[in-house]
Design a protein around this motif. Structure first.
Motif, mmCIF file in Angstrom:
data_model
loop_
_atom_site.group_PDB
_atom_site.id
_atom_site.type_symbol
_atom_site.label_atom_id
_atom_site.label_comp_id
_atom_site.label_asym_id
_atom_site.label_seq_id
_atom_site.Cartn_x
_atom_site.Cartn_y
_atom_site.Cartn_z
ATOM 1 N N THR A 45 -2.675 -6.143 -8.329
ATOM 2 C CA THR A 45 -2.928 -7.233 -9.265
ATOM 3 C C THR A 45 -3.854 -8.273 -8.670
ATOM 4 O O THR A 45 -4.771 -8.787 -9.327
ATOM 5 C CB THR A 45 -1.596 -7.898 -9.677
ATOM 6 O OG1 THR A 45 -0.752 -6.906 -10.259
ATOM 7 C CG2 THR A 45 -1.835 -9.019 -10.673
ATOM 8 N N ASP A 80 2.843 -4.997 -2.495
ATOM 9 C CA ASP A 80 3.219 -4.544 -3.839
ATOM 10 C C ASP A 80 2.374 -5.228 -4.912
ATOM 11 O O ASP A 80 2.115 -4.642 -5.967
ATOM 12 C CB ASP A 80 4.694 -4.834 -4.104
ATOM 13 C CG ASP A 80 5.622 -3.928 -3.314
ATOM 14 O OD1 ASP A 80 5.153 -2.879 -2.826
ATOM 15 O OD2 ASP A 80 6.814 -4.275 -3.181
ATOM 16 N N ARG A 81 1.964 -6.467 -4.649
ATOM 17 C CA ARG A 81 1.184 -7.232 -5.627
ATOM 18 C C ARG A 81 -0.312 -7.094 -5.427
ATOM 19 O O ARG A 81 -1.103 -7.660 -6.174
ATOM 20 C CB ARG A 81 1.567 -8.714 -5.555
ATOM 21 C CG ARG A 81 3.003 -9.011 -5.993
ATOM 22 C CD ARG A 81 3.300 -10.506 -5.971
ATOM 23 N NE ARG A 81 3.307 -11.053 -4.617
ATOM 24 C CZ ARG A 81 2.404 -11.877 -4.117
ATOM 25 N NH1 ARG A 81 1.365 -12.265 -4.855
ATOM 26 N NH2 ARG A 81 2.497 -12.332 -2.883
ATOM 27 N N ASP A 131 6.208 -7.417 -0.300
ATOM 28 C CA ASP A 131 5.949 -7.994 -1.619
ATOM 29 C C ASP A 131 4.457 -8.257 -1.803
ATOM 30 O O ASP A 131 3.898 -8.039 -2.884
ATOM 31 C CB ASP A 131 6.748 -9.285 -1.788
ATOM 32 C CG ASP A 131 6.521 -9.936 -3.140
ATOM 33 O OD1 ASP A 131 6.877 -9.318 -4.159
ATOM 34 O OD2 ASP A 131 5.976 -11.063 -3.184
ATOM 35 N N TYR A 132 3.795 -8.715 -0.740
ATOM 36 C CA TYR A 132 2.347 -8.948 -0.811
ATOM 37 C C TYR A 132 1.612 -7.643 -1.122
ATOM 38 O O TYR A 132 0.747 -7.591 -2.008
ATOM 39 C CB TYR A 132 1.843 -9.526 0.514
ATOM 40 C CG TYR A 132 0.337 -9.522 0.634
ATOM 41 C CD1 TYR A 132 -0.441 -10.480 -0.022
ATOM 42 C CD2 TYR A 132 -0.313 -8.546 1.379
ATOM 43 C CE1 TYR A 132 -1.823 -10.455 0.062
ATOM 44 C CE2 TYR A 132 -1.693 -8.517 1.474
ATOM 45 C CZ TYR A 132 -2.448 -9.473 0.811
ATOM 46 O OH TYR A 132 -3.812 -9.439 0.900
#
Length: 303
Positions: A56, A52-53, A49-50
């Motif tokens: 951004t 994936d972000r 998740d880290y």
């Protein structure tokens, strides 16, 4: 950096054959990868998740997970590649987490052929105790992540653990360079303080110490038990972020017996084969490749 006309291979059914052709050409029985990640699924999902972000968070750095699959599939793929020994690099990000991870790692090592039983540590008050327990349980390599854990590796709470690992001659893969982003305790200084106290400690500097390549090469030349792993280094992705200086290439030959293959599988934004091609295009010779991709690791772990 020259690419010898090769573009990074696409992951898929043919990649395993290409990886096998790479090490077969070198006359090797397979590969030894000291930097692959296996950890409890809920922890790994948070890591993914880290990444994936990350685009951004950083304003543009995209980091797709190339091998996003279930645990058994990932381990089977490494075996299909011909990786005859690999690690389960896992690490805590807060106090009180390391012992739980080490308990999980015992079970993972038992059920996963080819894995080198991996453990971890954190500057907990009981660090020396649970590190000793992990060594007794058969841990063959440890992982320390200074950046994610945000701790000083020279913290006195770790001193007993480092001493125990030095005496036991159990290697420690340590992410202590300031890439991809610097932390309060990253860089060569804190690690140099650890080595001054424990010069026999078998530290493996992850990512070749990226981006402080030269400083960590200096440490390896100063301390005979310090090694470096190739994780992500020399790849197109890393060369865009933190290029390895061409003037340092002769030192890679000088330290040929203390550089080990690492990949960061499965958390890499390109195919596994690209790491191997990135090493090959350094043009340091087949003997160097044989040592890095297999023989140095086989000697270190007695395989």
């Amino acid at each position: 950096m020259e690419d010898h006309g090769r573009a990074p291979a696409e992951p898929g059914t043919g990649e395993a054959d290409q990886v096998r052709r790479f090490w077969t050409r070198l006359g090797l029985p397979g590969l030894i990868d000291v930097h692959t990640h296996f950890m409890p699924e809920r922890v790994l999902r948070k890591v993914w998740d880290y990444f994936d972000r990350l685009g951004t968070l950083t304003g543009g750095l995209e980091w797709p997970i190339t091998y996003r699959a279930e645990e058994e599939q990932r381990a089977a793929l490494l075996r299909d590649f011909g990786v005859r020994a690999f690690t389960a690099m896992l690490y805590p990000h807060k106090p009180g987490m390391a012992r739980w991870l080490n308990d999980w790692a015992v079970d993972f090592a038992r059920r996963t052929p080819g894995t080198l039983h991996t453990a971890t540590l954190f500057p907990d008050p009981d660090a020396q105790a649970y590190v000793g327990e992990a060594v007794e349980a058969g841990a063959r390599v440890f992982k320390a992540h200074v950046q994610v854990g945000a701790y000083d590796p020279a913290d006195e709470r770790l001193d007993g653990a480092w001493g125990l690992l030095a005496d036991a001659q159990v290697p420690v893969v340590i992410h202590c360079g300031s890439g991809p982003a610097p932390g309060q305790h990253t860089g060569p200084g804190p690690v140099a303080r650890v080595l001054a106290r424990h010069p026999r400690l078998r530290l493996i500097i992850a990512h070749m110490g990226m981006p402080e390549y030269e400083d960590f090469l200096d440490l390896a030349e100063q301390y005979a038990q310090v090694r470096l792993d190739t994780t992500m280094a020399f790849t197109d992705f890393a060369e865009r972020l933190a290029p390895f200086p061409r003037r340092l290439r002769p030192r890679l030959t000088h330290l040929a017996d203390r550089i080990l293959l690492g990949s960061d599988f499965p958390n890499i934004p390109y195919p596994y084969l690209h790491q191997l091609h990135a090493l090959e295009r350094l043009d340091l010779g087949d003997d160097w490749l044989r040592g890095v991709c297999h023989d140095n690791g086989a000697r270190l772990f007695g395989l």
